[in-house]
Design a protein around this motif. Sequence first.
Motif, PDB file in Angstrom:
ATOM      1  N   VAL A 290      99.470   9.229  63.308  1.00 23.34           N
ATOM      2  CA  VAL A 290      99.247   8.082  64.185  1.00 23.34           C
ATOM      3  C   VAL A 290      97.892   7.449  63.906  1.00 23.34           C
ATOM      4  CG1 VAL A 290      99.036   7.339  66.593  1.00 23.34           C
ATOM      5  CG2 VAL A 290     100.696   9.080  65.981  1.00 23.34           C
ATOM      6  N   GLN A 291      97.866   6.117  63.970  1.00 21.09           N
ATOM      7  CA  GLN A 291      96.630   5.344  63.920  1.00 21.09           C
ATOM      8  C   GLN A 291      96.539   4.504  65.186  1.00 21.09           C
ATOM      9  OE1 GLN A 291      97.045   3.051  60.318  1.00 21.09           O
ATOM     10  NE2 GLN A 291      95.885   4.536  59.118  1.00 21.09           N
ATOM     11  N   ASP A 292      95.413   4.580  65.887  1.00 22.48           N
ATOM     12  CA  ASP A 292      95.178   3.739  67.060  1.00 22.48           C
ATOM     13  C   ASP A 292      94.560   2.426  66.603  1.00 22.48           C
ATOM     14  OD1 ASP A 292      95.897   5.439  69.464  1.00 22.48           O
ATOM     15  OD2 ASP A 292      94.499   6.787  68.448  1.00 22.48           O
ATOM     16  N   VAL A 293      95.328   1.360  66.656  1.00 24.24           N
ATOM     17  CA  VAL A 293      94.846   0.045  66.217  1.00 24.24           C
ATOM     18  C   VAL A 293      94.110  -0.660  67.347  1.00 24.24           C
ATOM     19  CG1 VAL A 293      95.537  -2.167  65.223  1.00 24.24           C
ATOM     20  CG2 VAL A 293      96.780  -0.081  64.601  1.00 24.24           C
ATOM     21  N   VAL A 294      94.718  -0.678  68.544  1.00 24.28           N
ATOM     22  CA  VAL A 294      94.099  -1.243  69.753  1.00 24.28           C
ATOM     23  C   VAL A 294      94.245  -0.219  70.863  1.00 24.28           C
ATOM     24  CG1 VAL A 294      94.155  -3.124  71.441  1.00 24.28           C
ATOM     25  CG2 VAL A 294      94.657  -3.598  69.034  1.00 24.28           C
ATOM     26  N   ASP A 295      93.167   0.026  71.607  1.00 30.81           N
ATOM     27  CA  ASP A 295      93.192   1.073  72.628  1.00 30.81           C
ATOM     28  C   ASP A 295      94.008   0.701  73.860  1.00 30.81           C
ATOM     29  OD1 ASP A 295      91.666   2.780  71.102  1.00 30.81           O
ATOM     30  OD2 ASP A 295      89.767   2.046  71.910  1.00 30.81           O
ATOM     31  N   GLY A 296      93.966  -0.542  74.305  1.00 30.96           N
ATOM     32  CA  GLY A 296      94.641  -0.928  75.538  1.00 30.96           C
ATOM     33  C   GLY A 296      93.799  -0.594  76.758  1.00 30.96           C
ATOM     34  N   GLU A 297      94.323  -0.911  77.932  1.00 32.74           N
ATOM     35  CA  GLU A 297      93.590  -0.710  79.181  1.00 32.74           C
ATOM     36  C   GLU A 297      94.523  -0.168  80.257  1.00 32.74           C
ATOM     37  OE1 GLU A 297      91.920  -4.458  80.210  1.00 32.74           O
ATOM     38  OE2 GLU A 297      90.431  -4.457  78.592  1.00 32.74           O
ATOM     39  N   GLY A 298      93.937   0.434  81.268  1.00 35.16           N
ATOM     40  CA  GLY A 298      94.700   0.900  82.419  1.00 35.16           C
ATOM     41  C   GLY A 298      95.241   2.311  82.244  1.00 35.16           C
ATOM     42  N   LEU A 299      96.358   2.573  82.935  1.00 35.56           N
ATOM     43  CA  LEU A 299      96.966   3.899  82.900  1.00 35.56           C
ATOM     44  C   LEU A 299      97.616   4.178  81.552  1.00 35.56           C
ATOM     45  CD1 LEU A 299      98.657   3.956  86.439  1.00 35.56           C
ATOM     46  CD2 LEU A 299      96.479   5.022  85.751  1.00 35.56           C
ATOM     47  N   ALA A 300      97.673   5.441  81.195  1.00 31.55           N
ATOM     48  CA  ALA A 300      98.326   5.853  79.952  1.00 31.55           C
ATOM     49  C   ALA A 300      99.754   6.298  80.243  1.00 31.55           C
ATOM     50  CB  ALA A 300      97.529   6.973  79.293  1.00 31.55           C
ATOM     51  N   ALA A 301     100.646   6.039  79.297  1.00 29.01           N
ATOM     52  CA  ALA A 301     102.051   6.428  79.442  1.00 29.01           C
ATOM     53  C   ALA A 301     102.199   7.942  79.351  1.00 29.01           C
ATOM     54  CB  ALA A 301     102.892   5.748  78.369  1.00 29.01           C
ATOM     55  N   SER A 302     103.087   8.480  80.169  1.00 30.84           N
ATOM     56  CA  SER A 302     103.322   9.931  80.211  1.00 30.84           C
ATOM     57  C   SER A 302     104.795  10.223  79.935  1.00 30.84           C
ATOM     58  CB  SER A 302     102.934  10.497  81.588  1.00 30.84           C
ATOM     59  OG  SER A 302     101.575  10.231  81.878  1.00 30.84           O
ATOM     60  N   ASP A 303     105.075  11.472  79.641  1.00 31.26           N
ATOM     61  CA  ASP A 303     106.448  11.916  79.388  1.00 31.26           C
ATOM     62  C   ASP A 303     107.322  11.625  80.609  1.00 31.26           C
ATOM     63  OD1 ASP A 303     108.708  13.038  78.384  1.00 31.26           O
ATOM     64  OD2 ASP A 303     107.905  15.078  78.244  1.00 31.26           O
ATOM     65  N   GLY A 304     108.472  10.959  80.393  1.00 34.62           N
ATOM     66  CA  GLY A 304     109.390  10.609  81.471  1.00 34.62           C
ATOM     67  C   GLY A 304     109.192   9.217  82.021  1.00 34.62           C
ATOM     68  N   ASP A 305     108.090   8.531  81.694  1.00 33.64           N
ATOM     69  CA  ASP A 305     107.863   7.169  82.187  1.00 33.64           C
ATOM     70  C   ASP A 305     108.855   6.197  81.542  1.00 33.64           C
ATOM     71  OD1 ASP A 305     105.791   7.942  83.792  1.00 33.64           O
ATOM     72  OD2 ASP A 305     104.209   7.289  82.407  1.00 33.64           O
ATOM     73  N   VAL A 306     109.148   5.130  82.280  1.00 37.71           N
ATOM     74  CA  VAL A 306     109.942   4.031  81.728  1.00 37.71           C
ATOM     75  C   VAL A 306     108.964   2.978  81.227  1.00 37.71           C
ATOM     76  CG1 VAL A 306     111.672   2.247  82.197  1.00 37.71           C
ATOM     77  CG2 VAL A 306     111.864   4.494  83.295  1.00 37.71           C
ATOM     78  N   VAL A 307     109.089   2.622  79.965  1.00 36.77           N
ATOM     79  CA  VAL A 307     108.116   1.712  79.351  1.00 36.77           C
ATOM     80  C   VAL A 307     108.828   0.543  78.685  1.00 36.77           C
ATOM     81  CG1 VAL A 307     106.399   3.522  78.987  1.00 36.77           C
ATOM     82  CG2 VAL A 307     108.116   3.072  77.222  1.00 36.77           C
ATOM     83  N   GLU A 308     108.082  -0.535  78.575  1.00 38.29           N
ATOM     84  CA  GLU A 308     108.558  -1.727  77.852  1.00 38.29           C
ATOM     85  C   GLU A 308     107.626  -1.947  76.672  1.00 38.29           C
ATOM     86  OE1 GLU A 308     108.160  -6.302  78.883  1.00 38.29           O
ATOM     87  OE2 GLU A 308     109.887  -5.447  79.974  1.00 38.29           O
TER      88      GLU A 308
END
Length: 213
Positions: A96-114
């Motif tokens: 994995v390469q992190d290109v952009v960090d993003g902001e706010g909460l981090a996604a966790s196992d079981g989350d619904v994401v878009e």
Amino acid sequence: MGATTMAISHQLSITKLHHSFLPRRTSDKQDISVAGIFAVSRFPSCTLGILPRRLLLFIGLVPVWSNIKPAFSLPMPQMEEPEIIRTRKLAGGVRVQDVVDGEGLAASDGDVVEFNYVCRRANGYFVYSTVDQFTGEAMPITFQLNENQMIKGLKDVIIGMKIGGKRRALIPPNMGYVNEQLKPIPEEFGPRRSLLSHANEPLVFEVQLLKIL
């Protein structure tokens, strides 16, 4: 003295006179000086033949130096250091390469994401994207981070991402499409067939997390 003897004597005199004008082969240095004197005596207005060799080289370099010198007087452009994107390897073998960090909460196992994604083969050939390459129109997809629904490698990539974050990942076959029921997979026949035909090789995913629902 006979006529024949006089003719031979006359011929020898001409030969001696001719050889007296020839330079003696004592050294190459002497030949060069003789040639230079001959050139000057033949062309009085041209004194180039007797100039020292080092001076000739210097004269030849003057036009070159005059052309190069202004280039050194120009200011040197400031070079920016390239951004280094570090690669890390996850437990399952995904890189994995992190290109952009993003902001706010981090996604966790079981989350619904878009998210939006681009899929390519390891050699760079395009397979599929949720963003149209010509119009820029996006058709993001929504999934639960569950390895029973989506390929495990992509789930591991999205876990830990923050909203607006971007990651690039190399997913090995054993973490990818181990069966045809796993998502994400294109609905169109062409891209779907292209993806499944290369399921046994590493795939590159570029992912942008849009929402955590």
